[in-house]
Design a protein around this motif. Structure first.
Motif, mmCIF file in Angstrom:
data_model
loop_
_atom_site.group_PDB
_atom_site.id
_atom_site.type_symbol
_atom_site.label_atom_id
_atom_site.label_comp_id
_atom_site.label_asym_id
_atom_site.label_seq_id
_atom_site.Cartn_x
_atom_site.Cartn_y
_atom_site.Cartn_z
ATOM 1 N N ASN A 124 0.815 -1.218 0.000
ATOM 2 C CA ASN A 124 0.000 0.000 0.000
ATOM 3 C C ASN A 124 0.850 1.270 0.000
ATOM 4 O O ASN A 124 0.358 2.350 0.292
ATOM 5 C CB ASN A 124 -0.955 0.004 1.206
ATOM 6 C CG ASN A 124 -0.221 -0.185 2.523
ATOM 7 O OD1 ASN A 124 0.994 -0.037 2.601
ATOM 8 N ND2 ASN A 124 -0.955 -0.532 3.565
ATOM 9 N N THR A 125 2.121 1.133 -0.331
ATOM 10 C CA THR A 125 3.020 2.283 -0.342
ATOM 11 C C THR A 125 2.877 3.068 -1.641
ATOM 12 O O THR A 125 3.013 2.506 -2.728
ATOM 13 C CB THR A 125 4.481 1.828 -0.177
ATOM 14 O OG1 THR A 125 4.623 1.188 1.105
ATOM 15 C CG2 THR A 125 5.438 3.008 -0.252
ATOM 16 N N VAL A 126 2.597 4.359 -1.501
ATOM 17 C CA VAL A 126 2.410 5.232 -2.661
ATOM 18 C C VAL A 126 3.277 6.477 -2.494
ATOM 19 O O VAL A 126 3.332 7.070 -1.425
ATOM 20 C CB VAL A 126 0.930 5.654 -2.813
ATOM 21 C CG1 VAL A 126 0.769 6.630 -3.968
ATOM 22 C CG2 VAL A 126 0.046 4.432 -3.024
ATOM 23 N N ALA A 127 3.975 6.839 -3.552
ATOM 24 C CA ALA A 127 4.782 8.057 -3.605
ATOM 25 C C ALA A 127 4.664 8.601 -5.028
ATOM 26 O O ALA A 127 4.041 7.966 -5.882
ATOM 27 C CB ALA A 127 6.239 7.739 -3.239
ATOM 28 N N PRO A 128 5.228 9.781 -5.300
ATOM 29 C CA PRO A 128 5.080 10.334 -6.654
ATOM 30 C C PRO A 128 5.497 9.381 -7.768
ATOM 31 O O PRO A 128 4.923 9.421 -8.861
ATOM 32 C CB PRO A 128 5.983 11.575 -6.601
ATOM 33 C CG PRO A 128 5.910 12.018 -5.178
ATOM 34 C CD PRO A 128 5.890 10.744 -4.387
ATOM 35 N N ASN A 129 6.480 8.523 -7.528
ATOM 36 C CA ASN A 129 6.939 7.583 -8.552
ATOM 37 C C ASN A 129 6.910 6.133 -8.063
ATOM 38 O O ASN A 129 7.603 5.265 -8.604
ATOM 39 C CB ASN A 129 8.350 7.943 -9.030
ATOM 40 C CG ASN A 129 9.370 7.910 -7.896
ATOM 41 O OD1 ASN A 129 9.045 8.197 -6.743
ATOM 42 N ND2 ASN A 129 10.605 7.568 -8.229
ATOM 43 N N VAL A 130 6.073 5.861 -7.054
ATOM 44 C CA VAL A 130 5.956 4.513 -6.485
ATOM 45 C C VAL A 130 4.474 4.166 -6.330
ATOM 46 O O VAL A 130 3.693 4.978 -5.831
ATOM 47 C CB VAL A 130 6.637 4.412 -5.098
ATOM 48 C CG1 VAL A 130 6.459 3.011 -4.513
ATOM 49 C CG2 VAL A 130 8.114 4.764 -5.192
ATOM 50 N N SER A 131 4.093 2.959 -6.769
ATOM 51 C CA SER A 131 2.693 2.548 -6.642
ATOM 52 C C SER A 131 2.600 1.024 -6.580
ATOM 53 O O SER A 131 3.423 0.320 -7.170
ATOM 54 C CB SER A 131 1.886 3.059 -7.833
ATOM 55 O OG SER A 131 0.514 2.698 -7.710
ATOM 56 N N PRO A 132 1.595 0.492 -5.870
ATOM 57 C CA PRO A 132 1.396 -0.958 -5.834
ATOM 58 C C PRO A 132 0.363 -1.426 -6.854
ATOM 59 O O PRO A 132 -0.448 -0.638 -7.347
ATOM 60 C CB PRO A 132 0.867 -1.187 -4.418
ATOM 61 C CG PRO A 132 0.043 0.044 -4.154
ATOM 62 C CD PRO A 132 0.753 1.178 -4.868
ATOM 63 N N ILE A 133 0.417 -2.722 -7.180
ATOM 64 C CA ILE A 133 -0.640 -3.411 -7.898
ATOM 65 C C ILE A 133 -1.366 -4.272 -6.876
ATOM 66 O O ILE A 133 -0.722 -5.006 -6.124
ATOM 67 C CB ILE A 133 -0.082 -4.332 -9.006
ATOM 68 C CG1 ILE A 133 0.705 -3.534 -10.051
ATOM 69 C CG2 ILE A 133 -1.195 -5.123 -9.675
ATOM 70 C CD1 ILE A 133 1.445 -4.411 -11.035
ATOM 71 N N ARG A 134 -2.679 -4.189 -6.827
ATOM 72 C CA ARG A 134 -3.450 -5.013 -5.904
ATOM 73 C C ARG A 134 -4.267 -6.038 -6.685
ATOM 74 O O ARG A 134 -5.072 -5.687 -7.542
ATOM 75 C CB ARG A 134 -4.393 -4.136 -5.063
ATOM 76 C CG ARG A 134 -3.674 -3.191 -4.103
ATOM 77 C CD ARG A 134 -2.842 -3.924 -3.056
ATOM 78 N NE ARG A 134 -3.638 -4.832 -2.270
ATOM 79 C CZ ARG A 134 -4.331 -4.479 -1.175
ATOM 80 N NH1 ARG A 134 -4.316 -3.233 -0.770
ATOM 81 N NH2 ARG A 134 -5.030 -5.360 -0.506
ATOM 82 N N PHE A 135 -4.076 -7.324 -6.384
ATOM 83 C CA PHE A 135 -4.729 -8.389 -7.135
ATOM 84 C C PHE A 135 -6.081 -8.816 -6.557
ATOM 85 O O PHE A 135 -6.865 -9.453 -7.234
ATOM 86 C CB PHE A 135 -3.827 -9.627 -7.191
ATOM 87 C CG PHE A 135 -2.572 -9.414 -7.981
ATOM 88 C CD1 PHE A 135 -2.632 -9.215 -9.351
ATOM 89 C CD2 PHE A 135 -1.341 -9.383 -7.355
ATOM 90 C CE1 PHE A 135 -1.479 -9.024 -10.089
ATOM 91 C CE2 PHE A 135 -0.183 -9.192 -8.083
ATOM 92 C CZ PHE A 135 -0.251 -9.012 -9.445
#
Length: 206
Positions: A124-135
């Motif tokens: 669940n970590t989100v930053a300007p250039n970081v994102s998760p994929i949730r299945f």
């Protein structure tokens, strides 16, 4: 499992977005190639989690003319950070960390390399250039638990996992909920063997 089967298509969609957002200068590679890296926690010949991600990487290679792809298998946090940093330092525009355990390193390295996009599988970590994929695999494991509860004659069902991660625990909880929905008297036993490769330990736990 159907969601996992669509993983290569999901990777291509993310790549399309990253391709649209890339530009020259500090945001692109020196030779102009679109570079995509993949880190996995296990071998890409496992017939499951890691192989699915690798097939997605190969789909990127085969679908985008001139795309350069690379894969590294990591063992431990130090390997993960080193892998992310290696790709970013070599001007890879897009790097995948295939697992919940990659999110902290992605955020840390992402802050150092703002022109590289880091994607983690789950988390669940989100930053300007970081994102998760949730299945959302909980939907599938709930149904597996429901079937197990209906089929068991002993009222005892088991789950065997590799490493105890939040994303794995949530699927096991959904599995248990499915079992209990079918058989309120059933017992669900959960075991973790500490890695993703020891078939003998998994057999013993089972």
């Amino acid at each position: 499992m159907r969601r996992l089967a669509r993983f290569p298509l999901l990777l291509l969609w993310i790549v399309a977005l990253a391709s649209c957002g890339k530009s020259g200068g500090s945001g692109g590679s020196a030779d102009g190639a679109f570079k995509v890296g993949l880190l996995t926690p296990g071998p890409v010949t496992d017939g499951g989690w890691n192989e699915g991600a690798y097939k997605g990487l190969m789909a990127i290679r085969d679908s985008i003319p001139g795309a350069e792809v690379s894969h590294q298998q990591t063992k431990g946090i130090a390997d993960i950070e080193a892998g992310f940093r290696d790709y970013a330092a070599r001007d890879y525009q897009l790097v995948f960390g295939h697992g919940n355990e990659y999110q902290d390193a992605a955020k840390a390295v992402g802050a150092e390399y703002p022109h590289t996009i880091f994607i983690t599988s789950s988390g669940n970590t989100v930053a300007p250039n970081v994102s998760p994929i949730r299945f959302e695999l909980e939907q599938a494991t709930y149904l597996c638990g429901l079937m197990a509860g209906l089929m068991s004659k002993t009222h005892k069902v088991g789950c065997v996992g590799g490493v105890k991660l939040t994303s794995v625990e949530s699927t096991f909880k959904a599995f248990e909920a499915g079992v209990k929905a079918a058989d309120s008297n059933a017992t669900v036993v959960t075991s973790y063997i500490g890695n993703w490769e020891d078939v003998g330990a998994a057999r013993e736990a089972t």
